[in-house]
Design a protein around this motif. Structure first.
Motif, PDB file in Angstrom:
ATOM      1  N   UNK A 160       0.806  -1.225   0.000  1.00 33.80           N
ATOM      2  CA  UNK A 160       0.000   0.000   0.000  1.00 33.80           C
ATOM      3  C   UNK A 160       0.834   1.267   0.000  1.00 33.80           C
ATOM      4  N   UNK A 161       2.097   1.171   0.417  1.00 32.35           N
ATOM      5  CA  UNK A 161       2.920   2.355   0.586  1.00 32.35           C
ATOM      6  C   UNK A 161       2.938   2.826   2.028  1.00 32.35           C
ATOM      7  N   UNK A 162       2.115   2.242   2.863  1.00 29.50           N
ATOM      8  CA  UNK A 162       2.061   2.588   4.284  1.00 29.50           C
ATOM      9  C   UNK A 162       2.910   1.640   5.132  1.00 29.50           C
ATOM     10  N   UNK A 163       3.532   0.657   4.511  1.00 26.91           N
ATOM     11  CA  UNK A 163       4.316  -0.332   5.244  1.00 26.91           C
ATOM     12  C   UNK A 163       5.567   0.306   5.841  1.00 26.91           C
ATOM     13  N   UNK A 164       6.078  -0.313   6.890  1.00 24.64           N
ATOM     14  CA  UNK A 164       7.318   0.158   7.507  1.00 24.64           C
ATOM     15  C   UNK A 164       8.535  -0.470   6.832  1.00 24.64           C
ATOM     16  N   UNK A 165       8.320  -1.311   5.855  1.00 21.59           N
ATOM     17  CA  UNK A 165       9.401  -1.974   5.132  1.00 21.59           C
ATOM     18  C   UNK A 165       9.380  -1.571   3.665  1.00 21.59           C
ATOM     19  N   UNK A 166      10.476  -1.854   2.981  1.00 17.48           N
ATOM     20  CA  UNK A 166      10.584  -1.592   1.546  1.00 17.48           C
ATOM     21  C   UNK A 166      10.672  -2.927   0.824  1.00 17.48           C
ATOM     22  N   UNK A 167       9.884  -3.079  -0.238  1.00 13.79           N
ATOM     23  CA  UNK A 167       9.951  -4.273  -1.069  1.00 13.79           C
ATOM     24  C   UNK A 167      10.904  -3.967  -2.217  1.00 13.79           C
ATOM     25  N   UNK A 168      11.923  -4.808  -2.343  1.00 13.94           N
ATOM     26  CA  UNK A 168      12.965  -4.622  -3.340  1.00 13.94           C
ATOM     27  C   UNK A 168      13.100  -5.890  -4.173  1.00 13.94           C
ATOM     28  N   UNK A 169      13.892  -5.790  -5.234  1.00 17.41           N
ATOM     29  CA  UNK A 169      14.197  -6.959  -6.061  1.00 17.41           C
ATOM     30  C   UNK A 169      15.692  -6.980  -6.319  1.00 17.41           C
ATOM     31  N   UNK A 170      16.255  -8.185  -6.369  1.00 21.85           N
ATOM     32  CA  UNK A 170      17.674  -8.335  -6.707  1.00 21.85           C
ATOM     33  C   UNK A 170      17.839  -8.185  -8.218  1.00 21.85           C
ATOM     34  N   UNK A 171      19.033  -8.295  -8.759  1.00 23.40           N
ATOM     35  CA  UNK A 171      19.234  -8.080 -10.194  1.00 23.40           C
ATOM     36  C   UNK A 171      18.435  -9.007 -11.124  1.00 23.40           C
ATOM     37  N   UNK A 172      17.939 -10.146 -10.616  1.00 27.43           N
ATOM     38  CA  UNK A 172      17.110 -11.024 -11.448  1.00 27.43           C
ATOM     39  C   UNK A 172      15.636 -10.934 -11.112  1.00 27.43           C
ATOM     40  N   UNK A 173      15.261  -9.970 -10.262  1.00 31.16           N
ATOM     41  CA  UNK A 173      13.847  -9.753  -9.968  1.00 31.16           C
ATOM     42  C   UNK A 173      13.304 -10.530  -8.785  1.00 31.16           C
TER      43      UNK A 173
END
Length: 129
Positions: A101-114
């Protein structure tokens, strides 16, 4: 007696690139390269029989399909979340959208292969060793 998780295997197109990325993210080193091109990484000084968690980057030509059913959560050990987020971007991570939602306290990321992983807010002590 119980089992212990000793290896987490990530199928990928380029094990060397992902090994380099995850070694820099986690402070791991390459422990083993096999004849199939797979790369095993873990903490420096880890021996094959050690029970600590190692990552195996396993060569696969199968494409990634959608959101992963499992993912890593990582925490910084020596800086705050914003500083660690910038470090991860500098290493090649990118923002990923898995429906947050964008309200999370964490960040969702991806490594170089997604492959998705999350950067949590806490700062944790580095593992002694």
């Amino acid at each position: 007696m119980a089992c212990r998780i000793t290896e987490f295997v990530i199928d990928c197109r380029d094990p060397e690139t992902l090994a380099d990325f995850w070694c820099r993210v986690l402070g791991y080193v390459v422990l083993l390269r096999d004849d199939n091109g797979d790369v095993e990484i873990g903490p420096a000084g880890t021996e094959p029989g050690d029970a600590g968690l190692k990552l195996v980057l396993s060569r696969s030509d199968e494409p990634k399909r959608g959101k992963l059913p499992l993912h890593f959560d990582v925490n910084a050990t020596d800086r705050d979340q914003d500083e660690e987020l910038q470090r991860l971007f500098d290493l090649g991570a990118r923002t990923a959208d898995v429906g947050q939602t964008g309200e999370e306290s964490w960040h969702v990321l991806a490594d170089p292969e997604g492959n998705e992983f999350c950067l949590l807010r806490r700062t944790v002590a580095p593992k002694a060793g």
